[in-house]
Design a protein around this motif. Sequence first.
Motif, mmCIF file in Angstrom:
data_model
loop_
_atom_site.group_PDB
_atom_site.id
_atom_site.type_symbol
_atom_site.label_atom_id
_atom_site.label_comp_id
_atom_site.label_asym_id
_atom_site.label_seq_id
_atom_site.Cartn_x
_atom_site.Cartn_y
_atom_site.Cartn_z
ATOM 1 N N ARG A 153 -75.831 -46.762 -56.938
ATOM 2 C CA ARG A 153 -76.306 -47.569 -55.798
ATOM 3 C C ARG A 153 -75.041 -47.404 -54.507
ATOM 4 O O ARG A 153 -75.812 -47.423 -53.422
ATOM 5 C CB ARG A 153 -76.457 -48.884 -56.366
ATOM 6 C CG ARG A 153 -76.699 -50.134 -55.170
ATOM 7 C CD ARG A 153 -77.150 -51.465 -55.738
ATOM 8 N NE ARG A 153 -75.798 -51.916 -56.544
ATOM 9 C CZ ARG A 153 -74.809 -52.511 -55.947
ATOM 10 N NH1 ARG A 153 -74.618 -52.392 -54.449
ATOM 11 N NH2 ARG A 153 -73.590 -52.868 -56.355
ATOM 12 N N GLN A 198 -83.173 -38.892 -53.811
ATOM 13 C CA GLN A 198 -81.954 -39.656 -53.105
ATOM 14 C C GLN A 198 -82.729 -40.762 -52.156
ATOM 15 O O GLN A 198 -82.501 -42.062 -52.091
ATOM 16 C CB GLN A 198 -81.099 -38.677 -52.245
ATOM 17 C CG GLN A 198 -80.260 -37.834 -52.876
ATOM 18 C CD GLN A 198 -79.311 -37.198 -51.782
ATOM 19 O OE1 GLN A 198 -78.722 -37.733 -50.991
ATOM 20 N NE2 GLN A 198 -78.928 -35.910 -51.954
ATOM 21 N N GLN A 199 -83.662 -40.035 -51.268
ATOM 22 C CA GLN A 199 -84.082 -41.356 -50.330
ATOM 23 C C GLN A 199 -85.058 -42.378 -50.919
ATOM 24 O O GLN A 199 -84.957 -43.343 -50.575
ATOM 25 C CB GLN A 199 -84.989 -40.380 -49.307
ATOM 26 C CG GLN A 199 -85.261 -41.014 -48.012
ATOM 27 C CD GLN A 199 -83.946 -41.643 -47.345
ATOM 28 O OE1 GLN A 199 -83.095 -40.933 -47.177
ATOM 29 N NE2 GLN A 199 -84.023 -43.009 -47.174
ATOM 30 N N GLN A 200 -85.755 -41.879 -52.086
ATOM 31 C CA GLN A 200 -86.674 -42.855 -52.850
ATOM 32 C C GLN A 200 -85.784 -44.089 -53.235
ATOM 33 O O GLN A 200 -86.156 -45.117 -53.508
ATOM 34 C CB GLN A 200 -87.397 -42.017 -53.888
ATOM 35 C CG GLN A 200 -88.632 -41.180 -53.244
ATOM 36 C CD GLN A 200 -89.249 -40.370 -54.509
ATOM 37 O OE1 GLN A 200 -88.337 -39.726 -55.231
ATOM 38 N NE2 GLN A 200 -90.429 -40.293 -54.485
ATOM 39 N N SER A 211 -74.875 -40.747 -46.350
ATOM 40 C CA SER A 211 -76.349 -40.189 -45.891
ATOM 41 C C SER A 211 -76.693 -38.867 -46.172
ATOM 42 O O SER A 211 -77.742 -38.726 -46.232
ATOM 43 C CB SER A 211 -76.189 -40.751 -44.365
ATOM 44 O OG SER A 211 -75.331 -39.682 -43.820
ATOM 45 N N ARG A 269 -82.959 -44.919 -52.153
ATOM 46 C CA ARG A 269 -82.114 -45.582 -51.157
ATOM 47 C C ARG A 269 -83.180 -46.729 -50.578
ATOM 48 O O ARG A 269 -82.959 -47.798 -50.375
ATOM 49 C CB ARG A 269 -81.804 -44.684 -49.984
ATOM 50 C CG ARG A 269 -80.667 -43.790 -50.185
ATOM 51 C CD ARG A 269 -80.205 -43.387 -48.830
ATOM 52 N NE ARG A 269 -79.048 -42.297 -49.179
ATOM 53 C CZ ARG A 269 -79.096 -41.148 -49.104
ATOM 54 N NH1 ARG A 269 -80.220 -40.342 -49.506
ATOM 55 N NH2 ARG A 269 -78.051 -40.617 -49.343
ATOM 56 N N ASN A 270 -84.545 -46.238 -50.730
ATOM 57 C CA ASN A 270 -85.621 -47.065 -50.300
ATOM 58 C C ASN A 270 -86.355 -47.996 -51.441
ATOM 59 O O ASN A 270 -87.113 -48.799 -51.120
ATOM 60 C CB ASN A 270 -86.834 -46.455 -49.554
ATOM 61 C CG ASN A 270 -86.667 -45.421 -48.443
ATOM 62 O OD1 ASN A 270 -85.577 -45.692 -47.904
ATOM 63 N ND2 ASN A 270 -87.254 -44.431 -48.395
ATOM 64 N N ASN A 271 -85.531 -47.956 -52.658
ATOM 65 C CA ASN A 271 -85.897 -48.721 -53.812
ATOM 66 C C ASN A 271 -87.382 -48.576 -54.030
ATOM 67 O O ASN A 271 -88.199 -49.430 -54.625
ATOM 68 C CB ASN A 271 -85.854 -50.107 -53.205
ATOM 69 C CG ASN A 271 -84.389 -50.717 -53.293
ATOM 70 O OD1 ASN A 271 -83.372 -50.197 -54.082
ATOM 71 N ND2 ASN A 271 -83.976 -51.659 -52.124
ATOM 72 N N ASP A 272 -87.916 -47.218 -53.783
ATOM 73 C CA ASP A 272 -89.267 -47.024 -54.097
ATOM 74 C C ASP A 272 -89.315 -46.661 -55.757
ATOM 75 O O ASP A 272 -90.515 -46.484 -56.078
ATOM 76 C CB ASP A 272 -89.860 -45.507 -53.391
ATOM 77 C CG ASP A 272 -89.864 -45.889 -51.701
ATOM 78 O OD1 ASP A 272 -90.005 -46.971 -51.547
ATOM 79 O OD2 ASP A 272 -89.723 -44.759 -50.955
ATOM 80 N N GLU A 290 -75.914 -46.093 -50.952
ATOM 81 C CA GLU A 290 -75.698 -46.910 -49.753
ATOM 82 C C GLU A 290 -74.529 -46.479 -48.685
ATOM 83 O O GLU A 290 -74.872 -46.516 -47.447
ATOM 84 C CB GLU A 290 -75.154 -48.263 -50.039
ATOM 85 C CG GLU A 290 -76.026 -49.232 -50.874
ATOM 86 C CD GLU A 290 -75.599 -50.531 -51.245
ATOM 87 O OE1 GLU A 290 -76.351 -51.179 -51.760
ATOM 88 O OE2 GLU A 290 -74.575 -50.401 -51.275
ATOM 89 N N GLN A 294 -84.941 -35.634 -51.862
ATOM 90 C CA GLN A 294 -86.163 -36.602 -51.644
ATOM 91 C C GLN A 294 -86.043 -38.009 -52.643
ATOM 92 O O GLN A 294 -86.234 -39.055 -52.400
ATOM 93 C CB GLN A 294 -87.594 -35.811 -52.177
ATOM 94 C CG GLN A 294 -88.947 -36.913 -51.864
ATOM 95 C CD GLN A 294 -90.033 -35.976 -52.162
ATOM 96 O OE1 GLN A 294 -90.142 -34.800 -52.585
ATOM 97 N NE2 GLN A 294 -91.271 -36.815 -52.217
#
Length: 351
Positions: free
Chosen positions: A317, A215-217, A324, A219-222, A321, A213
Amino acid sequence: MSYSATSQVTVTCHADAMQVLSKPQLFSNQVSQHISVPNGMDDEQHQTYRQLIEPFFSTTAIAQFQPACVALVERQVTALIDHADGMTIDFITAFARPFALDIQWLFMGWPDDYKPLIQAWLQAQQQAQRRQDKSAMVMLAAEFEQHIATLAKLAQQQSQPTVMRQLTELRIHGRALSLAELTSLIRNWTVGELATITASVGIITGYLAQHPQLQQQLRNNDLPLRESIDEILRIHAPLPSNRRRTRCPVQLAQQELPSGTPITLVWPEIQRDAAVFPQPLTFNPQQNAAHNLLYGAGVHVCPGKPLAQLELETFTRILLEQVSCLELAGQPTWSNYPATGFSSLPLRLSA
């Protein structure tokens, strides 16, 4: 804080660490009989030598190095994926160690054909440290000095203004740095940083592999990348310890310490002090950033912090990128103290 029968003080409390770090007039960095530029210096001497090296980590210097850093990370992450897409690898052996060496090599501007000699030296040094073979370490220190002497001569013959060449041109009190001074400075930069960058890259990657989770945050720049990296490295410290020595009789944690008392700051415990970090193993960069001592504090705060941040942020980063799927593929093995980070990290990654 613990106080042993041999008068060795071990600091594990954040408040005690802050007292040590913020009062250099009471706690000395001169803890070895060997010269250490500028880490093992105090007062005006420390300031004088530190002013020499700070320009190498200035905003301008880091901006100039950034394109080469990005290009190297992109090449190495791409090569890793091409080699290991969908496979199980030991990330420390396959990437972290060679990456730490290559990025430091690039920064220093050393010739590639000299790399095998330094790699062999590093392996011998690590083996001697594990055995605590003092005679071998003395011989290896002399060997490293000769390597630096050779690299300095090579740098002076180059037309490019590499970091190594600029180091040979430094002047202090109107003179060039002695070979001993130059060797000490470069050993602190390279040998010390190789261990911490290797550990940091492994710790960051291992943590992300266990937290999809997060990782995805990222990636999404959250979440802010820099603060997230710092928080991961607070939870799992990449540096095991630092040393100090009392300069006079002092009181630390209600304990009277005589002058000359050796002190060890144990970072993994300081960075998890529940009095400051109520849930020390919980990822919470917003709450914990203000007290994070990843790069130290006070006049001896790590001068190479901007370089380390560039390298770690660029790596993280680009990894996220290009990858996946990043997951553990077995049980990681942590290094034994005084080393830190993973000694092995089985991972499976996919583009």
